[in-house]
Structures are given as structure tokens and as C-alpha cells.
Design a protein around this motif. Sequence first.
Motif, short mmCIF file in Angstrom:
data_model
loop_
_atom_site.label_atom_id
_atom_site.label_comp_id
_atom_site.label_asym_id
_atom_site.label_seq_id
_atom_site.Cartn_x
_atom_site.Cartn_y
_atom_site.Cartn_z
N CYS A 1 -11.78 -22.85 43.91
CA CYS A 1 -10.40 -23.18 44.30
C CYS A 1 -10.07 -24.62 43.92
N GLY B 1 -11.19 -20.14 51.28
CA GLY B 1 -10.03 -19.35 50.91
C GLY B 1 -10.18 -17.88 51.21
N PRO C 1 -10.75 -15.89 45.69
CA PRO C 1 -9.68 -16.71 46.26
C PRO C 1 -9.04 -17.66 45.25
N LEU D 1 -9.22 -11.86 52.78
CA LEU D 1 -9.23 -11.28 51.43
C LEU D 1 -10.25 -10.15 51.33
#
Length: 610
Positions: free
Chosen positions: A168, A51, A24, A147
Motif C-alpha cells: 500500500c 488495509g 489491498p 477484504l
Amino acid sequence: MPAIHKLPEVLINQIAAGEVVERPASVLKELMENSLDAGSQSIEVQLMQGGVKQLRISDDGCGIDKDDLALALERHATSKIATLEDLEAVGTMGFRGEALAAIASVARTRITSRATGAEHAWRVTEREREPAPAALNTGTVVEVEDLYYNTPARRKFLKSDSTEYGHCDDVFRRVALARPSIGFQISHHGRVNMRLAAGDTERRTREILGDDFMAQARPLLAEAGPLRLSGYVSLPAYARSNRDAQYFYVNGRFVRDKLIQHALREAYADILHGSRHPAFALFLDMDPAGVDVNVHPAKTEVRFREGRAIHQFVFHAVTHTLASPVQAAVIAPVGTALRYFGPTEQTALAVEEPGTFAYTRTDGFARTLPIQGFAPTPFEPRHEASQRPPSLDALSNLSSRFNSAQYAPQGLPQTTQGAPLGYAIAQLHGVYVLAQNEAGLVLVDMHAAHERILYEQLKAVLDGTPGVQRLLIPAVFNASKMEMATAEEQADVLMRMGFDVAPAGPSELAARSVPALLARANTADLLRALLAELRDFPASEVIAARRNELLATMACHGAVRANRQLTIPEMNALLRDMEATERADQCNHGRPTWVQLTMNDLDKLFMRGQ
């Protein structure tokens, strides 16, 4: 052998995603860079499950036209370059035209954008490429969900939500640090974790690296032709066990370049040893044509066309900043004129807020910085001669200078404004020197400080003819067979360092001369330590490479030892030498040589005024 065939477009994109979309955080980096290229002044990041479940980025940039939205999800479709000449002088963060297509091939992707001047926004998804009307006030919103939902094997390599969020957060900080004029916000599961208002570099650096870093950092500004390096470098006292506080940017792009890393390691080589790592936030601005950013899909690696020149520029800029002589932390009255002799001359004016001042650089750019590292001084022309290495005549034996009172009167002067480290008032347990300056109390580790002074003096004279002290009575000491052999093999090297050593018997060595700077050192201990170093590294080229380590050993043995009682003139001589010596803030091992306790600090200890 199977027949050669062309891969399907979906598989091509998924192969590309393996290079571009590692996790991510990779998605976040690409999308934030797109927002920067769109001229955004505000960027908001929202994450779910680190994420992996959802990554949403909204900005107020120029937006994407309706006719370009569908193309945005196609591979090798970009608005940022059109020719080879454009590729060779890339000035934007993104340019490949691969990221969005790669992301859309491994995640559910939705783009909503309203171009400047458009009546309303339009939306496309990874499945529905035909734009549909949508509601959005301005800019672009990119939503990436689930994802690797269609490549479960890749999803298994992802870590826990907290770990992925940590990656992230690192990316978010790297991007935000390089663009202080832009506002940023990041939230996780609806909770805002960091909000950064638009400001200047000093404020953004403090927000990202913290107050502790800024308290132990020096500002850097160096220019040479088209090259400009600015930012902050930490003193060794802030050394860390890992590289998590190292930020280097080339034209606003965060990079991890081996050449730059080597230049920085060399700049800290004299003051940071062992497994410790420095902290820094540095920004290199240069002609985009001088750097190739098309080296790796992640764009964190670059290749400089004039690598040697870049290496030397960075090395000398950082070395010069770290090597500036001691400047005590002075609590100056409001309105006091201050001058900082760093990479560039800077004129400052103290302000009301304790411990800070505002200054204006020669380029007219105003800042507010901690007062640490600056001291009151009259406005006098700066003489370049003062920056040259001291001559051999000027580097007289420090120990002999200790025995004269040429630096300070016996009594404490009425003012210490001309002496940043002040004047000695006592010695504590034969280890520390106590001095009084304008700010309050200064504590000095006399061995560490003297060691740094000798080390820098030895470096300054070794390239010429070192001052030699002939001994009236040779210093004779017992030596092992290995030490005898090493002394014979390395006689030329020892002579160049100022030592005349020869056998005095089957198991004895005699030193007939020593470097003048080390005349008061224990000759036997010093030579044994040097012979041990030379025994392990006998080749002349290796010795040259380890020159500084050898000099550090000599300085350590030549420095004043603990429990040696110094007179007040001797202590003041040490303080004056510290003020005139480069890198005197720390010893050869990266430890601080002195600390300042202000009157406010002392008042707090005794609860005065509370």
C-alpha cells in the motif's frame, strides 16, 4: 457436457475482482485514482491491518451526485467515457467502470459523498443501494472493510499485515510522486506515516526518493513535437541492487512498459554493468490518442502507437543527460551567473543556502536545485559544433599529449574558475590524482578516468577509419592453438579495429599495427583479451552487438596503470580530457572517476570553526 447458462451478476463481479483487486494495494490504487479524477487537492488514506481490515480514503473533490451514487457500484458504470473515441484518447486515471463494483463484491463497502453545491451528503453501501442522508463537509469518503470476507480462499493468499502495508505504501508513493501539486497523507492504525504538502516536482521527488537520490541525480528535460520528458535520472554511483527506485509515468499514470524499460537499459548500458539497476523519476507527456491504456485491468501496461519513436526519444533524452561532460560542484558566490549545458540551456542564480541555487528555465518555470552539476561560465552563445563528435585529427594519442605541457603551466594558476576539475597538485601512491579547484580538493582515479576517455574516443572513431600506429618492431607473443585459430578467423574484424595480426610461427602471433589511441598499451595482453572475447562470440552479427564490450576491453588495457608516475602536465592533461569527455563522471563499469571534497568538508575533518 452441462448446458450453457448465464452466470449470476455477483459471480461475474467476483471474477472481475480477481483481475482488479489482487490485494489491498490494488483497492488503494483504484480509489486514489478516482480521487484524482474528481479534482481533489487533498487526499487522506487510513489503513488498519495493512488495509485488510479497513481501508478508508477521503478527498475534497467534486463529489458524486445523489442520483449517481447507486450507479457508482454497478459494473461498467462510469462518467469518464461514453464512446469508442473517448476510449481511444483516455485522459483520466480511471475509465472502465469496474473497480468499485469489483471491490463491493469482495468487501464491505460504504461510499459517502457530497457533490459540489449539494445541501448535504448521501451514503450507499454494497447492500443498501438506495442513497441515505449523511454528514460530510465536502468531497467523498470511501470505506472498504474486511477484504475477501466472503471469499476465504482468496483471503488465504494475502500476506502479513506489514507486507500488505508495504505494498500500500508503494502505491501511495507512486500516486503522490506524479501529483506534486496535491497534498497527501497516509496513516496506519491511527499513526501518520507520511504527510506530503502540496509543492513542486523537485520537492516531491526529494520526499519520495530521498536526499541521497537527489544528490546523485541529474535533472532532465527534453521536448520533441508533442512529446515531453522531464524528471530526474541517477548517476551510476547511486545504482541499486533492485528496481525499487524506478518511477516512470505516461501522462501521470505509473507504468511498467517493456519498451520503455529497454530504452532505459540501453541508455545506461555504457555506464552501468552487472546486476545493478539505475534509479529515476521520469514523466512522459504526450497526446493521449498516441497511447493505448486499455491493455490490462491494472492499467500499468500500455501500448504506444508509435513505439519506435517513443523508444528513441526516451533513449536519446536519457543518454544526452547522462553524457554531459564533467561539471564540478562549484561553491559560487551569491549572485554568480551560472549556466548548465544539459538537454536544454538553463540560466541560474546562486542563492544564500549552501549548495543550492534557484534557476529559471526557458519556459519561465522556476526551481531550486542542488548546485552539483553546474559551474560558473560567462554568458556566451552555445555553438552547436561543440556538441558534434570530435574528428579523428582531434583525437590524438592521449599518452603523447601527456608528454607535452600544452594544457597548463607548471605552477598552479591563481584561479581555477575556467577548469571545473581544477589543476593537479600531486599524485597519491601512483593511483590517485589530487587537484585543487575553486571548491576545494578533487580526487581522481586516474586509471578509471583514462579508461572512460579512451572508451569514448574509440567509439567516436571506430565508425570511420581508425587511426593506426605502425610498429617499427612487430610485437611478437606466444599464443595458444585457440588464440591462433581465432586470430585467423577474425582477421577482418581485428583489422577494422586497427590491429594487423598474423602468425609468426607455429605458436606465435605478431602484431604489426595497433590503434593509435592504444599505442602505449601492452600489445600482447590487449590482444589476448580481445581474442578471448572474439572466441566466445565468433559470429559477425554477435560481434557487432558486443561492440561496446570489445571497446571497453580495449580501453581498459590501454588506460594508464596504477603505480605509473605522472608529471604535473600529464595529470593536467588527464583533467582537461575528463572535462571534455561524455560520461567522464564514471568509468565503464559504473564506478565514479572523481569525487569533490569542498573546503567545508575539509574543515569538518579538522573541526575548524567548531
